[in-house]
Design a protein around this motif. Structure first.
Motif, short mmCIF file in Angstrom:
data_model
loop_
_atom_site.label_atom_id
_atom_site.label_comp_id
_atom_site.label_asym_id
_atom_site.label_seq_id
_atom_site.Cartn_x
_atom_site.Cartn_y
_atom_site.Cartn_z
N ARG A 89 5.99 -19.96 4.26
CA ARG A 89 6.70 -19.88 2.98
C ARG A 89 7.54 -18.61 2.89
NH1 ARG A 89 2.21 -20.25 -1.43
NH2 ARG A 89 4.02 -20.42 -2.83
N LEU A 90 7.11 -17.56 3.57
CA LEU A 90 7.78 -16.26 3.49
C LEU A 90 7.33 -15.40 4.65
CD1 LEU A 90 9.50 -14.23 1.66
CD2 LEU A 90 7.30 -13.53 0.68
N THR A 91 8.20 -14.54 5.12
CA THR A 91 7.80 -13.51 6.08
C THR A 91 7.69 -12.18 5.35
OG1 THR A 91 8.86 -14.59 7.97
CG2 THR A 91 8.47 -12.23 8.15
N VAL A 92 6.60 -11.49 5.58
CA VAL A 92 6.38 -10.16 5.01
C VAL A 92 6.20 -9.16 6.15
CG1 VAL A 92 4.85 -8.70 3.63
CG2 VAL A 92 5.34 -11.03 2.88
N LEU A 93 7.01 -8.14 6.15
CA LEU A 93 6.87 -7.06 7.12
C LEU A 93 6.05 -5.94 6.50
CD1 LEU A 93 9.16 -5.73 9.77
CD2 LEU A 93 8.38 -4.05 8.10
N TRP A 94 4.99 -5.52 7.18
CA TRP A 94 4.07 -4.51 6.71
C TRP A 94 4.42 -3.15 7.31
CZ3 TRP A 94 0.47 -3.52 3.17
CH2 TRP A 94 -0.46 -2.50 3.38
N GLN A 95 4.57 -2.13 6.45
CA GLN A 95 4.75 -0.76 6.89
C GLN A 95 3.42 -0.02 6.71
OE1 GLN A 95 7.10 1.00 8.29
NE2 GLN A 95 9.01 -0.15 8.05
N HIS A 96 2.84 0.37 7.84
CA HIS A 96 1.50 0.95 7.83
C HIS A 96 1.46 2.36 7.25
CE1 HIS A 96 2.24 3.69 11.23
NE2 HIS A 96 2.92 2.69 11.80
N GLY A 97 0.25 2.81 6.90
CA GLY A 97 0.06 4.17 6.41
C GLY A 97 0.05 5.19 7.53
N SER A 98 -0.18 6.43 7.15
CA SER A 98 -0.09 7.55 8.11
C SER A 98 -1.45 8.25 8.21
CB SER A 98 0.94 8.57 7.64
OG SER A 98 2.17 7.96 7.29
N PRO A 99 -2.12 8.25 9.37
CA PRO A 99 -1.73 7.66 10.65
C PRO A 99 -2.47 6.35 10.90
CG PRO A 99 -3.45 9.26 11.01
CD PRO A 99 -3.29 9.15 9.51
N GLN A 100 -1.77 5.36 11.39
CA GLN A 100 -2.35 4.11 11.86
C GLN A 100 -1.56 3.64 13.08
OE1 GLN A 100 -2.96 1.22 8.61
NE2 GLN A 100 -3.17 2.96 7.23
N THR A 101 -2.04 2.61 13.74
CA THR A 101 -1.37 2.15 14.96
C THR A 101 -0.27 1.13 14.68
OG1 THR A 101 -2.87 0.29 15.35
CG2 THR A 101 -3.53 2.46 16.24
N GLY A 102 -0.32 0.50 13.52
CA GLY A 102 0.58 -0.60 13.23
C GLY A 102 -0.04 -1.96 13.46
#
Length: 309
Positions: free
Chosen positions: A55-68
């Protein structure tokens, strides 16, 4: 955002117990090579064979620090809603190539190339904590492609006029060092210690419960000690200096989600951004801190679906 570095240590054995849960078995990992030769380590919940419709694509921006890497609560919430979830490690995180001197706005150019590689035409962006500014940067840099933005516990610009940037932070020492430049922030990291008062009881409960995968991922991102924290250092330097864009450039609808008890990014940051973003609304969760506010992610996805799903 030094408080998140201490999250893995505070979560302790609980985080380690779910060390394998940070990236779901459903997630696909790949490297996307950018025009300048750098690579971004990308994760997504689509195998790319055309067998699933979203239905939708969501791009996630991770917190600091994480690996993604994709975190289990996000993957589960996205799957229930028919959302294609994409994430990546920002430069120097989780296998992504460093990008010396990057600004917050640098994320827009990286994500534009990532989106081209994955054939994403229009999509939404979510970001938590240190990911919040980078989510806003994507909207500022790609106004024709971003249907909406949601930030949770996102930090405001350090040069925000009328905002006492450090007021209400349990420990602002990492960001203060970053204001003096990258060398100063790197030197600070050699002796940095987590202030446990940065988190409230609900934060610790989340790290030992539904968001244990976040603590485990922070543990992986910081496993090499100060020498491996280039991504965190670069994030903080980017936050502490000019972002490279103005919030007035973010024309997409923005949802700001903020914990009233957050002592890492105080509520005044969300209130300031609410007043300076053209199309924003604020959801204040009075009893949440910096981590427990992430429990709102499922309903935040519902909000994004209403915009572009």
């Amino acid at each position: 955002m030094e408080a998140e570095t201490g999250a893995a240590a505070e979560a302790g054995a609980a985080a380690e117990a779910v060390a394998g849960a940070a990236a779901s078995d459903e997630a696909v990992q790949r490297d996307v090579v950018l025009a300048d030769g750098r690579a971004l380590r990308v994760y997504e919940t689509d195998a790319g064979d055309g067998s699933r419709r979203f239905r939708l694509t969501v791009l996630w921006q991770h917190g600091s620090p994480q690996t993604g890497a994709l975190l289990e609560p996000l993957v589960a919430a996205a799957a229930l809603r028919g959302i294609r979830l994409v994430s990546y490690g920002r430069p120097s995180y989780g296998g992504s190539t460093p990008n010396p001197g990057r600004t917050v706005f640098s994320a827009a150019a990286d994500v534009e190339q990532l989106a081209d590689a994955l054939a994403l035409e229009r999509f939404a962006v979510m970001g938590a904590s240190g990911g919040g500014p980078h989510a806003l940067a994507c909207a500022a840099g790609m106004p024709e492609r971003i249907v909406g933005v949601a930030t949770l516990a996102g930090i405001a610009p350090s040069d925000a006029g009328g905002l006492d940037f450090f007021e209400g932070m349990a420990d602002s020492s990492g960001l203060r060092a970053a204001q003096r430049g990258r060398d100063a922030r790197q030197q600070y990291e050699l002796t940095a210690e987590f202030d446990p008062s940065s988190f409230v009881d609900r934060d610790y409960a989340a790290l030992n419960g539904s968001w244990a995968s976040l603590g485990a991922d922070v543990g992986r991102a910081t496993a090499d000690g100060p020498a491996g924290l280039g991504g965190l250092v670069d994030d903080d330097v980017a936050f502490a200096h000019a972002w490279g864009f103005d919030l007035s450039q973010v024309i997409a609808p923005v949802l700001l989600v903020q914990g009233g008890l957050d002592r890492v990014v105080p509520p005044t940051h969300a209130e300031w951004m609410l007043a300076h973003l053209p199309h924003a609304e604020l959801w204040l969760r009075p009893l949440d801190g910096h981590i427990s506010v992430l429990e709102a992610c499922p309903v935040v996805m519902d909000w994004l679906l209403a915009l572009g799903g």
